[in-house]
Design an enzyme around this catalytic site. Structure first.
Site: not given
Ligand code: SAM
Length: 289
Positions: A46, A151
């Site tokens: 990655r 986010d």
């Molecule tokens: C797989 S997506 C989930 C989106 C939505 N909640 C769903 O279930 O469809 C995970 C999201 O978490 C965010 N994320 C990861 N680590 C994070 C953090 N420490 N604080 C805030 N957001 C975070 C990522 O940028 C990503 O957009």
């Protein structure tokens, strides 16, 4: 030293065990991300494109870069590379059924309705919330509704704000809601946008869940789905507790299909369905301004 060969058999970048540990420690302290040893090949693949793009040949140099002042954007690139933004409208749709059947009836006469989509990715989750509540609540209650959507990734938050999606993404929206809340854009072929009345309910912001939250709540429902999956158990437990503190008594916490609340938060949260929890006792979070 662990090495990962390229297609030609030669290793492109130097990636020592020490580099991996140092990267894992930074990812944990800054973003709460948990990187087990077994993820090493994945992390290599990655991040290889980041090293290429920054014209570096060793992970050691990439680590120094990440720690340098003025490299905030690279740290965000790091989190983008290590997590995924996969999402969809009405993902895990049983949560939206619970909202409709259990929460909405309680909200009809409420003067202040607050929901939070924490880790909202490109916006499909908060727009699904807005459509569900607008369709179910009387107009006077919709006037009291606000949805916070946050986010960590600024690029994905910008995308969410555009509220524009290709037609195929709309397939998971129930037909009546799709009809009412989406229209073909005049500017981009094959793209649809979410109705302004739904967009206006949502405030998008950038927020790293590991940091201080600059708002108080309380919320009627918090959705943090498929985000904590990247965090180790200690970090998850702190997060569940912080969410529980931000819910009003009776408020709902929805989490992702492979996640489970554990630790001290279970004193405040009771199970209320599949990956669904309800705040059971006070003290509640202080009222927001
Ligand atoms: C797989 S997506 C989930 C989106 C939505 N909640 C769903 O279930 O469809 C995970 C999201 O978490 C965010 N994320 C990861 N680590 C994070 C953090 N420490 N604080 C805030 N957001 C975070 C990522 O940028 C990503 O957009």
């Amino acid at each position: 030293m662990t090495t990962f060969p390229t297609e030609t058999g030669a290793r492109e970048f130097s990636f020592t065990d020490e580099d991996f540990r140092s990267l894992a420690s930074l990812a944990r302290s800054e973003f709460g991300l948990s990187l087990a040893e077994s993820k090493k090949p994945l992390v290599y693949s990655r991040l290889a494109r980041r090293l290429r793009s920054r014209q570096l040949s060793r992970f050691q140099d990439y680590m120094s870069l990440l720690k340098a002042p003025g490299e905030e954007d690279e740290r965000l690139e790091l989190i983008s590379a290590l997590t995924t933004n996969v999402t969809s409208f009405f993902r895990e749709k049983h949560h939206f059924e619970t909202l409709k059947q259990q929460l909405v009836p309680e909200l009809r006469d409420q003067k202040r309705i607050r929901l939070w989509s924490a880790g909202c990715s490109s916006g499909q989750e908060p727009y699904s919330l807005a459509m569900t509540l607008m369709a179910e609540l009387p107009d006077n209650a919709v006037r009291n509704l606000r949805i916070l959507a946050t986010d960590i990734d600024p690029v994905i938050v910008r995308k969410a704000r555009t509220a524009t999606y290709p037609q195929e993404d709309l397939q998971s929206i129930p037909p009546q809601l799709r009809e009412r809340f989406t229209t073909k854009t005049t500017v981009q072929d094959g793209q649809f946008e979410i109705a302004l009345e739904a967009r206006e309910l949502i405030t998008f912001g950038e927020l790293n869940l590991m940091e201080t939250w600059p708002f108080q709540g309380p919320f009627d429902a918090i959705l943090c789905r498929n985000v904590a999956i990247y965090f180790d158990q200690d970090t998850q437990q702190v997060l569940w507790q912080r969410f529980a503190d931000k819910l009003r008594v009776g408020g709902y916490l929805f989490i992702g299909h492979s996640e489970r609340v554990s630790g001290p938060a279970l004193e405040l949260l009771s199970t209320a369905g599949v990956t669904t929890y309800r705040r059971i006792k006070g003290p509640e979070a202080a009222l927001a301004n």
